[in-house]
Motif scaffolding. Structure first.
Motif, PDB file in Angstrom:
ATOM      1  N   MET A 812       0.821  -1.215   0.000  1.00 28.52           N
ATOM      2  CA  MET A 812       0.000   0.000   0.000  1.00 28.52           C
ATOM      3  C   MET A 812       0.855   1.265   0.000  1.00 28.52           C
ATOM      4  SD  MET A 812      -2.732  -1.338   2.832  1.00 28.52           S
ATOM      5  CE  MET A 812      -3.249   0.333   3.240  1.00 28.52           C
ATOM      6  N   HIS A 813       1.928   1.263   0.785  1.00 27.30           N
ATOM      7  CA  HIS A 813       2.751   2.460   0.954  1.00 27.30           C
ATOM      8  C   HIS A 813       3.701   2.695  -0.215  1.00 27.30           C
ATOM      9  CE1 HIS A 813       2.387   2.644   5.649  1.00 27.30           C
ATOM     10  NE2 HIS A 813       1.216   2.644   5.042  1.00 27.30           N
ATOM     11  N   HIS A 814       4.266   1.622  -0.770  1.00 25.23           N
ATOM     12  CA  HIS A 814       5.384   1.772  -1.706  1.00 25.23           C
ATOM     13  C   HIS A 814       5.066   1.350  -3.134  1.00 25.23           C
ATOM     14  CE1 HIS A 814       8.145   2.728   1.583  1.00 25.23           C
ATOM     15  NE2 HIS A 814       7.590   1.738   2.262  1.00 25.23           N
ATOM     16  N   ASP A 815       4.058   0.499  -3.333  1.00 25.87           N
ATOM     17  CA  ASP A 815       3.788  -0.009  -4.675  1.00 25.87           C
ATOM     18  C   ASP A 815       2.505   0.525  -5.275  1.00 25.87           C
ATOM     19  OD1 ASP A 815       6.102  -1.549  -4.681  1.00 25.87           O
ATOM     20  OD2 ASP A 815       5.115  -3.198  -3.643  1.00 25.87           O
ATOM     21  N   CYS A 816       1.670   1.171  -4.483  1.00 21.42           N
ATOM     22  CA  CYS A 816       0.454   1.789  -5.014  1.00 21.42           C
ATOM     23  C   CYS A 816       0.763   3.233  -5.402  1.00 21.42           C
ATOM     24  CB  CYS A 816      -0.666   1.767  -3.969  1.00 21.42           C
ATOM     25  SG  CYS A 816      -1.298   0.115  -3.628  1.00 21.42           S
ATOM     26  N   SER A 817       0.232   3.652  -6.509  1.00 22.18           N
ATOM     27  CA  SER A 817       0.439   5.025  -6.962  1.00 22.18           C
ATOM     28  C   SER A 817      -0.921   5.660  -7.249  1.00 22.18           C
ATOM     29  CB  SER A 817       1.300   5.036  -8.239  1.00 22.18           C
ATOM     30  OG  SER A 817       1.545   6.353  -8.650  1.00 22.18           O
ATOM     31  N   PRO A 818      -1.324   6.643  -6.423  1.00 23.01           N
ATOM     32  CA  PRO A 818      -0.626   7.183  -5.255  1.00 23.01           C
ATOM     33  C   PRO A 818      -0.676   6.211  -4.070  1.00 23.01           C
ATOM     34  CG  PRO A 818      -2.785   8.175  -5.441  1.00 23.01           C
ATOM     35  CD  PRO A 818      -2.608   7.336  -6.676  1.00 23.01           C
ATOM     36  N   PRO A 819       0.179   6.433  -3.049  1.00 24.89           N
ATOM     37  CA  PRO A 819       0.183   5.552  -1.873  1.00 24.89           C
ATOM     38  C   PRO A 819      -1.143   5.577  -1.125  1.00 24.89           C
ATOM     39  CG  PRO A 819       2.138   6.948  -1.937  1.00 24.89           C
ATOM     40  CD  PRO A 819       1.199   7.487  -2.964  1.00 24.89           C
ATOM     41  N   ILE A 820      -1.399   4.514  -0.377  1.00 21.79           N
ATOM     42  CA  ILE A 820      -2.615   4.395   0.414  1.00 21.79           C
ATOM     43  C   ILE A 820      -2.220   4.237   1.879  1.00 21.79           C
ATOM     44  CG2 ILE A 820      -4.654   2.982   0.875  1.00 21.79           C
ATOM     45  CD1 ILE A 820      -4.541   2.122  -2.075  1.00 21.79           C
ATOM     46  N   VAL A 821      -2.835   5.048   2.736  1.00 23.63           N
ATOM     47  CA  VAL A 821      -2.618   4.942   4.183  1.00 23.63           C
ATOM     48  C   VAL A 821      -3.859   4.314   4.800  1.00 23.63           C
ATOM     49  CG1 VAL A 821      -2.123   6.185   6.298  1.00 23.63           C
ATOM     50  CG2 VAL A 821      -1.164   6.982   4.150  1.00 23.63           C
ATOM     51  N   HIS A 822      -3.676   3.245   5.561  1.00 20.29           N
ATOM     52  CA  HIS A 822      -4.806   2.509   6.125  1.00 20.29           C
ATOM     53  C   HIS A 822      -5.486   3.287   7.240  1.00 20.29           C
ATOM     54  CE1 HIS A 822      -7.009  -0.577   8.353  1.00 20.29           C
ATOM     55  NE2 HIS A 822      -6.962  -1.323   7.264  1.00 20.29           N
ATOM     56  N   ARG A 823      -4.707   3.848   8.156  1.00 21.37           N
ATOM     57  CA  ARG A 823      -5.169   4.696   9.254  1.00 21.37           C
ATOM     58  C   ARG A 823      -5.872   3.962  10.396  1.00 21.37           C
ATOM     59  NH1 ARG A 823      -7.617  10.278   8.389  1.00 21.37           N
ATOM     60  NH2 ARG A 823      -9.481   9.177   7.732  1.00 21.37           N
ATOM     61  N   ASP A 824      -6.051   2.655  10.278  1.00 22.80           N
ATOM     62  CA  ASP A 824      -6.671   1.919  11.385  1.00 22.80           C
ATOM     63  C   ASP A 824      -6.057   0.528  11.492  1.00 22.80           C
ATOM     64  OD1 ASP A 824      -8.314   1.635  13.556  1.00 22.80           O
ATOM     65  OD2 ASP A 824     -10.088   1.067  12.407  1.00 22.80           O
ATOM     66  N   VAL A 825      -4.723   0.480  11.410  1.00 22.69           N
ATOM     67  CA  VAL A 825      -4.022  -0.793  11.545  1.00 22.69           C
ATOM     68  C   VAL A 825      -4.118  -1.252  13.001  1.00 22.69           C
ATOM     69  CG1 VAL A 825      -1.796  -1.951  11.371  1.00 22.69           C
ATOM     70  CG2 VAL A 825      -2.443  -0.234   9.673  1.00 22.69           C
ATOM     71  N   LYS A 826      -4.619  -2.446  13.203  1.00 24.80           N
ATOM     72  CA  LYS A 826      -4.716  -3.023  14.544  1.00 24.80           C
ATOM     73  C   LYS A 826      -4.903  -4.522  14.394  1.00 24.80           C
ATOM     74  CE  LYS A 826      -9.647  -1.756  14.755  1.00 24.80           C
ATOM     75  NZ  LYS A 826     -10.693  -1.063  15.530  1.00 24.80           N
ATOM     76  N   SER A 827      -4.752  -5.241  15.485  1.00 16.31           N
ATOM     77  CA  SER A 827      -4.795  -6.703  15.403  1.00 16.31           C
ATOM     78  C   SER A 827      -6.168  -7.217  15.003  1.00 16.31           C
ATOM     79  CB  SER A 827      -4.363  -7.322  16.736  1.00 16.31           C
ATOM     80  OG  SER A 827      -5.170  -6.849  17.801  1.00 16.31           O
ATOM     81  N   SER A 828      -7.230  -6.484  15.304  1.00 15.11           N
ATOM     82  CA  SER A 828      -8.559  -6.940  14.893  1.00 15.11           C
ATOM     83  C   SER A 828      -8.802  -6.712  13.408  1.00 15.11           C
ATOM     84  CB  SER A 828      -9.644  -6.229  15.714  1.00 15.11           C
ATOM     85  OG  SER A 828      -9.591  -4.832  15.504  1.00 15.11           O
ATOM     86  N   ASN A 829      -7.974  -5.912  12.750  1.00 21.24           N
ATOM     87  CA  ASN A 829      -8.080  -5.700  11.309  1.00 21.24           C
ATOM     88  C   ASN A 829      -7.041  -6.507  10.531  1.00 21.24           C
ATOM     89  OD1 ASN A 829     -10.274  -4.025  11.427  1.00 21.24           O
ATOM     90  ND2 ASN A 829      -9.085  -2.137  11.455  1.00 21.24           N
TER      91      ASN A 829
END
Length: 1016
Positions: A812-829
């Motif tokens: 998501m951060h390095h190979d998607c153009s433009p980059p995508i930020v998840h903003r809710d990374v957690k163990s339940s996701n």
């Protein structure tokens, strides 16, 4: 003989000497007073307890003197706070001052201008902030400067190029966000230049840097560099270390760059770099070349083989093509050779290992043909043979029996043939042997390596029985032997393997009955015996396996009734189809969740109308009553029903005429698919019942719905149930927009979406093991469906999960153009499939960076989940990838410690607790989860992941690594010996200890929405 001095002259010299001693003593007394005043101004820290008025300052460890006067002050790591007092320069002969690794928080102290003889100044690893002064060249005598690891912002002042005496300039790891000054190119005496880990706004490397003829170290990692590497760098004839990693450079490497005759070490993690490797490499002193993880193409130059001191060659994860030059295999010092994940072809040079002591050999995921080199283990140092996913042929060389240090052999997905050399099975340090997808033959051995934990031989031609001596394979976790020619009975000794978690024996010719007593399979989660000739009854003892989640006994000859004990388990996958089972399905299994679990068993019956099965009530009725009685019951029932219908029509005829029933309002659903679907919207809508509910959250509910073979199940997320508010509508739109357009094996698949004015449905692939948090923390709360409270995630699975999740975020951060930020990374996701492969889910808060508009706070106002979001995210609307890195760091800490992310009743959250423990304890062992802390074999791996979690949760965004770096460290974490060389050697420039030491600060916004830091 020299005549004696006259008395009056002798008296004169004695007078001068005594005067000098008295003056020196008075001067030293004055400097002692200055130093004691410094101690008092800084709060009399315990670290300076030996400073007192009864001893000479020259005897204090932190002070160096010359001719009775203080010349050097070394106050590193003394936990000093407060401002730098102006009277510090009363030490009139001070030449060297080091205040490294303390807690000073102020703007650049201009009091240093008064230290007229200062030549060395180190204020690194503190919390100095603001801009460097434009008149910094007033420190004209400086030869050594280290301002790294602070919070300096703005431009690097051009005046720094006037410090002509400088030999070392370190500005790394700050918040510089301006231009890179070309004036630094004027520093002709410069030997070391460190500017790494800054986010320059105009990040073009000035060509003037080619004028630094004495430069030996140029360190510009992660400085946002763009454009091409300047041709002028070829003029750096003294260069030994060049690190331009984690940038956005492009184009070809300048052809003269490798002509630098004194170059000793080359680190070129050149992100986004494209073009051909230079055709001429003649530097005889090169020991390491690392240009991995880029987009480099072309062939590997033959001249690499001329590097007779080369030890490490890392070219992996690029687009190199062509053959490996034979000359590389003849380099006498070569230890590490990694070219995996390229487009290389041809045969592997046969001389690899013959001329040097190879330690690592990784050529997987290419298009190599031919045989494996015979002499890979000739040096006795090889730890891994990683050649999977090529087109290699032939047999495993007999010489592999001498690979005494090898711990991993991965030959899968090739075209190998023949039998495995006998002593390869028992190599002393072998822990993983993966041979899947070849044409190996022969029988299984009675004895294997004592530490073998993973054996994968599926899709080969192994034959014969499983030996009864398999009971000695005590460390085995995973045994995959599907689709071979194995036969005979399954031995009782197989059930004694207490650490076995995954067992695949499907697609063979096993016969006889399955062992009725299962002794030690308490860890088993997957048992697949499908496609054999097993007979007899299904053992009731299977129902006592506490962690069994998947059971596939299909396509055998099992008979009798289904043991009711199987109802004790909560299967994510159950398949008993195509057997000879009889009787009634146990009531707990007799529901639509297992709709396809019992197909092709003609004598089974169901009470819940499972398709293709008889209704048990009807069958029993036919046995109890004669046909005449049954016909009479049917006729009488029909008459009663007809009379009831006529009576109802008569009673309500007038009411129906006066109040005709309105036509049903059929809700129209709109379906948008993102993959080829093997189900219809009716399959989904008809099963949206509470019986299929598996979870719920703030924005809706999640259902597990059966859609039939081959997919089996899907997960359906229903967002809200009434009129959607704006935030929920945004979540739905974000999820559809992002998951509908990206594809990655570690990101959950959004199959389709359905919507109507009142409800939104998102249909995903079903993840059998649900979410990571349930496995880590489920035992601490009431068990939920699908989660066994006694199951333990071992360290190998936890590391696998961490790597998988990192791969998804890195994409998501390095190979998607433009980059995508998840903003809710957690163990339940982080969801887990049947093999515990991790996939990132829930993109309701995700944001595409290019589409973020200033002032748009609709999405930015939602800050994710408590305990996971980065400190700066609480007050700024700026969105970047570093907030995901912080959240992922918390997940890493969860995996290692087993603790939940949120503190309770005012306690510290997990990140704060981990930092506190790190600062207060010399031992890291105490942080490990009790379920894994006894895994001595993996102690170093767990320690590394814990420290990586700390660095990811650094308070300063600029201190956090990128996901690309996080992924690389995790990939090399097992074994620890295979970490990149620059990390193993612990170069000062890459030392993480200062990063961990200084991260005890809280952030606050400034007036420009930037970041300042204050000491806690």
């Amino acid at each position: 003989m020299t005549p004696p001095l006259p008395p009056h002259i002798l008296s004169f010299f004695v007078f001068i000497f005594l005067t000098s001693v008295v003056s020196s003593q008075q001067f030293l007394t004055s400097e002692q007073t200055t130093l004691l005043n410094l101690k008092q101004r800084w709060g009399n820290p315990p670290s300076l307890a030996n400073w007192n008025s009864t001893s000479s300052p020259c005897s204090w460890p932190e002070v160096q003197c010359r001719n009775g006067s203080v010349t050097e002050l070394k106050l590193d790591s003394k936990e000093l706070t407060g401002p730098i007092p102006p009277f510090i320069c009363d030490l009139g002969n001070l030449e060297s001052m080091s205040l490294r690794d303390n807690y000073f928080t102020e703007e650049f102290p201009k009091v240093f201008y008064n230290c007229s003889k200062l030549v060395e100044l180190d204020i690194s690893q503190n919390v100095f902030f603001g801009r460097l002064p434009d008149d910094i060249d007033r420190l004209s005598k400086l030869t050594f400067v280290d301002f790294g690891g602070n919070n300096f912002t703005g431009d690097i002042p051009p005046a720094i190029g006037n410090l002509s005496a400088l030999t070392s300039l370190s500005l790394y790891q700050n918040l510089f966000n301006g231009t890179i000054p070309p004036e630094i190119g004027n520093l002709s005496n410069l030997v070391t230049l460190g500017m790494a880990y800054n986010e320059f706004a105009d990040p073009v490397m000035p060509p003037e840097y080619g004028n630094l003829s004495n430069l030996k170290i140029l360190w510009m990692t992660e400085t946002n560099l763009i454009g091409m590497i300047p041709e002028s760098l070829s003029n750096l004839v003294s260069l030994r270390s060049l690190d331009l990693s984690m940038n956005y450079l492009e184009g070809e490497i300048p052809p003269g760059l490798f002509l630098l005759t004194n170059l000793d070490t080359m680190f070129l993690y050149l992100n986004k770099l494209s073009g051909n490797l230079p055709s001429v490499i003649q530097s005889t002193n090169l020991t390491q070349i690392d240009i991995a993880m880029n987009k480099l193409n072309g062939s590997i130059p033959d001249d690499v083989g001329n590097l007779q001191k080369l030890e490490v060659l890392n070219l992996y994860s690029n687009q190199f093509s062509g053959e490996i030059p034979t000359s590389i295999s003849q380099i006498p010092t070569l230890r590490i050779f990694r070219v995996f994940r390229n487009k290389l072809t041809g045969e592997i040079p046969p001389e690899f290992g013959l001329h040097s002591k190879l330690e690592s050999f990784e050529v997987s995921e290419n298009n190599f043909t031919g045989k494996l080199p015979e002499n890979l283990c000739a040096g006795g140092a090889l730890t891994g043979v990683i050649v999977f996913s090529n087109n290699l042929t032939g047999e495993i060389p007999r010489s592999f029996e001498s690979c005494v240090r090898v711990n991993s052999i991965q030959l899968y997905n090739n075209n190998f043939t023949g039998e495995i050399p006998p002593r390869v099975w028992t190599l002393l340090n072998l822990s993983s042997l993966r041979l899947t997808g070849n044409s190996f033959s022969g029988e299984l051995p009675g004895k294997v390596a004592w530490n073998l934990s993973r054996l994968e031989i599926d899709n080969n031609k192994f034959s014969g029985p499983i030996p009864s001596a398999i009971s000695s394979w005590e460390k085995l976790n995973v045994f995959k032997a599907s689709n071979n020619l194995l036969s005979g009975e399954i031995p009782r000794e197989l059930t004694t393997l207490s650490e076995l978690t995954d067992l695949y024996l499907d697609g063979n010719s096993f016969s006889g009955e399955f062992p009725s007593q299962i002794k030690s399979w308490n860890s088993l989660t997957i048992l697949n015996l499908a496609g054999n000739k097993l007979s007899g009854q299904i053992p009731a003892s299977l129902g006592s396996l506490p962690n069994l989640l998947q059971l596939d006994l299909s396509e055998n000859q099992f008979s009798g009734q289904i043991p009711p004990q199987l109802s004790n388990l909560r299967f994510t996958n159950l398949n008993l189809s195509s057997n000879k089972l009889t009787g009634q399905i146990p009531s707990e299994l007799d529901n639509s969740v297992y709709q396809n679990s019992f197909l092709n068993n003609p004598n089974l019956c169901s009470n819940s109308h499972i398709s293709n099965l008889h209704n048990c009530y009807t069958k029993s009725s036919r046995k109890k009553f004669s046909p005449k009685i049954i016909i009479l019951i049917i006729i009488l029932s029909s008459l009663v029903l007809l009379l009831a219908i006529l009576f109802a029509l008569f009673m309500f005829r007038d009411r129906l005429k006066k109040n005709p029933k309105p036509k049903p309002n059929r809700t129209t659903w709109r379906l948008i698919s993102f993959h080829n679907l093997d189900f219809t919207e009716e399959n989904i809508l008809s099963c949206m019942t509470d019986a299929n509910l598996i979870g719920s959250g703030g924005s809706g509910k999640v259902y597990r719905i059966s859609v039939g073979p081959p997919r089996g199940f899907v997960a359906v997320k229903r967002i809200f149930n009434k009129k959607l508010d704006r935030n929920l509508e945004n979540e739905f739109s974000s999820e559809v927009q992002i998951l509908g357009s990206i594809r990655h094996s570690n990101i959950v698949k959004l199959l389709c979406c359905l919507s109507n004015p009142n409800s939104k449905l998102l249909v995903y692939e079903y993840m059998e093991h649900q979410s990571l948090d349930k496995w880590l923390h489920g035992k601490k709360r009431k068990p939920e469906p699908g989660l066994d409270p006694h199951f333990v995630l071992d360290w190998r699975r936890r590391l696998q999960i961490a790597i998988g999740a990192a791969q998804g975020l890195c994409y998501m951060h390095h190979d998607c153009s433009p980059p995508i930020v998840h903003r809710d990374v957690k163990s339940s996701n982080i969801l887990l499939d049947s093999e515990f492969k991790a996939k990132i889910a829930d993109f309701g808060l995700a944001q595409i960076l290019e589409k973020q508009k200033p002032g748009d706070d609709n999405m930015a106002s939602i800050v994710g989940s408590l305990g996971y979001f980065a400190p700066e995210y609480a007050y700024t609307t700026r969105i970047n990838e570093r907030i995901d890195v912080y959240s992922f760091g918390v997940v890493l800490l969860e995996l290692v410690t087993g603790k939940e992310p949120n503190g309770k009743d005012g306690e510290l959250n997990l990140a704060e607790w981990a930092w506190k423990h790190h600062g207060e304890s010399d031992s890291i062992v105490g942080v490990f989860d009790s379920d894994i802390k006894d895994s001595d074999t993996y102690m170093e791996e767990m320690s590394t992941v814990f420290k990586l979690g700390l660095i990811c949760t650094s308070t300063l965004p600029s201190s956090r690594p990128s996901m690309k770096d996080v992924l690389e460290i995790l990939r090399r974490c097992n074994p620890f010996d295979e970490l990149p060389e620059e990390m193993k050697e612990g170069r000062d420039e890459f030392d993480v200890a200062p990063l961990l030491k200084r991260e005890r600060y809280v952030t606050r916004p400034d007036e420009n929405d930037g970041v300042l830091v204050a000491q806690v």
